[in-house]
Design an enzyme around this catalytic site. Structure first.
Site, PDB file in Angstrom:
ATOM      1  N   TYR A 144      -6.185  10.722   4.630  1.00  0.00           N
ATOM      2  CA  TYR A 144      -4.810  11.020   4.239  1.00  0.00           C
ATOM      3  C   TYR A 144      -4.785  11.876   2.964  1.00  0.00           C
ATOM      4  CZ  TYR A 144      -3.803   7.718   7.937  1.00  0.00           C
ATOM      5  OH  TYR A 144      -3.756   7.091   9.163  1.00  0.00           O
ATOM      6  N   GLN A 177       0.847  -1.193   0.000  1.00  0.00           N
ATOM      7  CA  GLN A 177       0.000   0.000   0.000  1.00  0.00           C
ATOM      8  C   GLN A 177       0.880   1.240   0.000  1.00  0.00           C
ATOM      9  OE1 GLN A 177      -2.251   1.558   3.442  1.00  0.00           O
ATOM     10  NE2 GLN A 177      -4.099   1.114   2.271  1.00  0.00           N
ATOM     11  N   ARG A 227      -7.926   2.199  -2.721  1.00  0.00           N
ATOM     12  CA  ARG A 227      -8.731   2.154  -1.499  1.00  0.00           C
ATOM     13  C   ARG A 227      -9.417   3.495  -1.249  1.00  0.00           C
ATOM     14  NH1 ARG A 227      -7.349   0.249   4.750  1.00  0.00           N
ATOM     15  NH2 ARG A 227      -9.492  -0.374   5.183  1.00  0.00           N
TER      16      ARG A 227
END
Length: 366
Positions: free
Chosen positions: A181, A101, A228
């Site tokens: 984020y 990731q 994601r």
């Protein structure tokens, strides 16, 4: 008795996953060394969990600017690449599959990580949350708004990280566009007040994700890339949703159909948002009709609800986090309908093997 939906194989791109029980990315703070690189302990941890259909690694920062937590491993230094090689080799020895990731935390950081300089973000808006530093939790600060050139350089940082992921032996990559984020900060109108091509309209606020996808697919084909998203995140990680939040994610999800991705990884709400009429409480059910590729769902699932969401056609795979911490052989336990072990939250984020590699498998207990 027919095989559980979770335990049936699935094709993603040119890879067949042996089951649909996916290990979710989880920050574990074990890279406590001067290079923030994975170690033999990481290799053992991931190898223990290689019975997952797919492992998605913990978030791995793409640059020093992307750091926001202590002891998280990066993927931008040679030492980090070498550390991750140990991990991928260990997983592959067990016939497992692993994606990394790729992560940039943006404003969910602190000057302590950046030699006293402010963290960067789409706009100079303090998320008013806390960052976990070497001196414990500290309040976040007002970040510095990225210049247009800095946004473009960040896209290139993702591209370089993808190249490094190839060198480290990963089977694919997941772009972390979630959980408050950096990319999520670009998507949301409440955290993005830019006036350049990365702000304003929904299309502009989503632009950075598609520029990153176009950049990283130079090194990984589209069918080895996952994305994601956490569409209904609200009141957590400094993120405040509004009336344009769900339409923004609907636009993103529909546009992702233009890419032949390995999967789209969605999270159900982390908290109760049923009183917010502009948010969606049932993410898989809402977004399944909008997305034509493989859909992975996350957050709060157990064995029964995981099988059910696949059987009902609302997802193709389910990712598990805490259950994989305390049950390294989770698919085996599902297959045998065995008792699951409880996790110890006190050891989630502390260095060392305790609460990391010392949870026994069923075969060990025997």
């Amino acid at each position: 008795m027919s095989k559980q939906a979770l335990l049936k194989p699935i094709q993603i791109g040119d890879m067949e996953l042996k089951n649909r029980v996916i290990m979710a990315p989880m920050t574990r703070n074990r890279a406590n060394n001067e290079y923030n690189m994975p170690t033999d302990l990481h290799a053992k941890y991931y190898k223990q969990r290689a019975s997952a259909g797919l492992i998605i690694s913990e978030g791995s920062q793409i640059s020093s600017q992307a750091i926001g937590y202590i002891y998280t491993p990066g993927i931008y230094k040679p030492e980090q690449i070498e550390g991750w090689k140990k991990v991928t080799e260990a997983v592959h020895e067990e016939n497992g599959k692993i994606f990394i990731q790729l992560w940039h935390v943006g404003r969910i950081s602190h000057p302590d990580f950046h030699d006293g300089e402010k963290p960067v973000a789409p706009s100079a808006l303090n998320p008013n949350t806390q960052a976990y530093t070497h001196e414990g939790f500290k309040d976040t600060v007002e970040p510095r708004a990225m210049t247009t050139d800095e946004v473009k350089r960040t896209v290139q940082d993702f591209k370089k990280a993808a190249k490094n992921a190839v060198d480290a032996g990963f089977d694919g990559i997941e772009i972390h566009s979630s959980n408050g984020y950096l990319l999520h900060q670009f998507f949301n109108r409440t955290s993005n007040q830019r006036s350049d091509q990365y702000g304003g309209s929904i299309e502009n606020r989503a632009r950075i994700l598609f520029e990153i996808l176009d950049a990283v697919k130079v090194f990984f084909p589209e069918n080895k890339i996952g994305v994601r998203l956490n569409p209904s995140l609200h009141g957590i990680f400094g993120m405040e949703a509004d009336e344009e939040t769900i339409p923004t994610f609907e636009y993103i999800v529909k546009k992702l159909n233009d890419y032949n991705l390995a999967y789209l990884h969605l999270s159900e709400p982390f908290n109760d948002v049923s009183d917010k009429d502009f948010l969606v409480s049932n993410i898989a059910e809402h977004f399944r009709p909008l997305y034509t590729g493989n859909l992975m769902i996350n957050a709060g699932f157990d064995q029964e609800s995981g099988n059910k969401v696949i059987e009902e056609g609302n997802a193709d795979m389910v990712s598990y986090a805490k259950l994989f911490i305390s049950n390294p052989d989770l698919p085996v336990r599902f297959e045998k309908n065995a008792e699951l072990q409880d996790w110890d939250e006190d050891t989630f984020y502390v260095p060392g093997k305790e609460g990391y590699t010392d949870y026994p498998k069923l075969e060990d207990k025997k």
